[in-house]
Design a protein around this motif. Structure first.
Motif, PDB file in Angstrom:
ATOM      1  N   GLU A   1      -1.399  -1.305  11.599  1.00  0.00           N
ATOM      2  CA  GLU A   1      -1.252  -2.512  10.777  1.00  0.00           C
ATOM      3  C   GLU A   1       0.162  -2.633  10.191  1.00  0.00           C
ATOM      4  OE1 GLU A   1      -3.496  -4.976   7.224  1.00  0.00           O
ATOM      5  OE2 GLU A   1      -4.069  -2.888   7.567  1.00  0.00           O
ATOM      6  N   TRP A   2       0.672  -1.537   9.623  1.00  0.00           N
ATOM      7  CA  TRP A   2       2.020  -1.565   9.054  1.00  0.00           C
ATOM      8  C   TRP A   2       3.059  -1.881  10.128  1.00  0.00           C
ATOM      9  CZ3 TRP A   2       4.031  -2.034   4.396  1.00  0.00           C
ATOM     10  CH2 TRP A   2       3.268  -1.683   3.281  1.00  0.00           C
TER      11      TRP A   2
ATOM     12  N   ALA B   1       1.901   6.762   7.728  1.00  0.00           N
ATOM     13  CA  ALA B   1       0.743   6.046   7.188  1.00  0.00           C
ATOM     14  C   ALA B   1      -0.374   7.053   6.895  1.00  0.00           C
ATOM     15  CB  ALA B   1       0.270   5.012   8.203  1.00  0.00           C
ATOM     16  N   ARG B   2      -1.417   6.574   6.264  1.00  0.00           N
ATOM     17  CA  ARG B   2      -2.545   7.446   5.928  1.00  0.00           C
ATOM     18  C   ARG B   2      -3.531   7.612   7.071  1.00  0.00           C
ATOM     19  NH1 ARG B   2      -4.208   6.073  -0.300  1.00  0.00           N
ATOM     20  NH2 ARG B   2      -2.568   7.364  -1.231  1.00  0.00           N
TER      21      ARG B   2
ATOM     22  N   GLY C   1       0.814  -1.196   0.000  1.00  0.00           N
ATOM     23  CA  GLY C   1       0.000   0.000   0.000  1.00  0.00           C
ATOM     24  C   GLY C   1       0.853   1.254   0.000  1.00  0.00           C
TER      25      GLY C   1
ATOM     26  N   ASP D   1      -3.943   2.334   9.766  1.00  0.00           N
ATOM     27  CA  ASP D   1      -2.916   1.903   8.809  1.00  0.00           C
ATOM     28  C   ASP D   1      -1.548   1.820   9.483  1.00  0.00           C
ATOM     29  OD1 ASP D   1      -4.687   1.654   6.708  1.00  0.00           O
ATOM     30  OD2 ASP D   1      -3.983   3.444   5.637  1.00  0.00           O
ATOM     31  N   ARG D   2      -1.244   2.825  10.306  1.00  0.00           N
ATOM     32  CA  ARG D   2       0.044   2.800  11.009  1.00  0.00           C
ATOM     33  C   ARG D   2       0.137   1.568  11.904  1.00  0.00           C
ATOM     34  NH1 ARG D   2       2.311   7.538  14.890  1.00  0.00           N
ATOM     35  NH2 ARG D   2       0.373   7.144  15.991  1.00  0.00           N
TER      36      ARG D   2
END
Length: 113
Positions: A99-100, A91-92, A3, A96-97
């Motif tokens: 998860e990454w 991250a967006r 992503g 998201d942060r």
């Protein structure tokens, strides 16, 4: 996992800066303990020809979350002074942060194959 993340630009990127404080949008893929990136998702579909980074071995990095960054930042900090550089990413969103960083942390703990 793959992503879009924002990557802090280095000095060589000054001519191509995004308008977001020196952060460049890039398409990343995490696969088999390596993190690679491309300029865009269309470049990603081109495969290795469009790749900008041959692959960061995540076992060489610590994953650090910058909770003071209101833009969901995190960093890949080299575990040793072996010449590899650190990476600052965003991250967006907070989810998201999360998860990454979870996936990157797990990848950094994979044994050598």
């Amino acid at each position: 996992m793959k992503g879009v993340l924002l990557k802090r630009s280095g000095d060589g990127d000054k001519k191509r800066l995004s308008l977001i404080d020196g952060w460049l949008e890039r398409f990343f893929e995490l696969k088999e303990g390596q993190l690679q990136y491309w300029r865009s998702e269309p470049d990603y579909t081109m495969g290795a020809r469009g790749r900008l980074e041959t692959g960061l071995q995540l076992k060489d990095y610590e994953i650090l979350v910058d909770t003071s960054d209101p833009h969901w930042g995190f960093a890949l900090q080299p575990k040793s002074a072996s010449g590899v550089r650190g990476w600052h990413l965003r991250a967006r969103s907070e989810s998201d942060r999360l998860e990454w960083t979870q996936k990157l942390l797990l990848a950094s703990m994979l044994p050598d194959s």
